[in-house]
Enzyme design. Sequence first.
Site, short mmCIF file in Angstrom:
data_model
loop_
_atom_site.label_atom_id
_atom_site.label_comp_id
_atom_site.label_asym_id
_atom_site.label_seq_id
_atom_site.Cartn_x
_atom_site.Cartn_y
_atom_site.Cartn_z
CB ILE A 146 -1.88 57.46 43.44
CG1 ILE A 146 -3.04 57.52 44.45
CG2 ILE A 146 -0.54 57.28 44.16
CD1 ILE A 146 -3.23 56.24 45.24
N PRO A 147 -0.06 59.84 41.33
CG PRO A 147 0.86 61.98 41.49
CD PRO A 147 -0.09 61.04 42.17
CB CYS A 148 3.11 55.80 40.15
SG CYS A 148 1.90 55.07 39.05
CG HIS A 149 2.20 60.07 35.64
ND1 HIS A 149 1.10 60.03 36.48
CD2 HIS A 149 2.35 61.36 35.27
CE1 HIS A 149 0.60 61.25 36.59
NE2 HIS A 149 1.34 62.08 35.86
#
Length: 187
Positions: free
Chosen positions: A154-157
């Site tokens: 889950i690419p919160c970056h």
Amino acid sequence: MNLDITREPARIDAPVTDRRDAEIFFTTGESALGTVLVARSPRGICAILIGSQAGALTADVAEQFPASTLMRNDHRLEDDLEKIIRFITAPERGLDLGLDIHGTPFQRRVWDALCAIPCGRTVTYAALARRIGEPGSVRAVANACAANAIALAIPCHRVVRSDGTLSGYRWGEERKRAMLTREARSR
């Protein structure tokens, strides 16, 4: 449920599960971003944590799942860990993992929108809030990103400030910068 984090948008459609009484297996390994801990419940990957010390990551996962039995099992999670480390090294290959996602309905909407951001691209917190139909909820969107315990999948970056600069990242701003640089090169 599979999330294929590639250039194609993905959706989080796994059922909401609770954190009680599950056996959770975990392992740790070293990557270009530091130590990675991957944890798996019977339903799928429930945590991907990144840090500097395996002990601190283990304590973090234990705190997230206090009613669960945590068991280290390097062999059982070897393939999952290998996929994550490969994704860190070569994000253009994508990350295909079945996930067991724990969060509020609002968090899940944010995380679903995050998964639609292609590798190598970023979005602002404000734009993400607009994407989920909550333009006045920028701070809540940032809090949902911070609550994400499944790093990379889950690419919160991929979320940045309105001026394009980096802001807080649960796993450290330098790791965020490094991952965004790797993804930009893969485009």
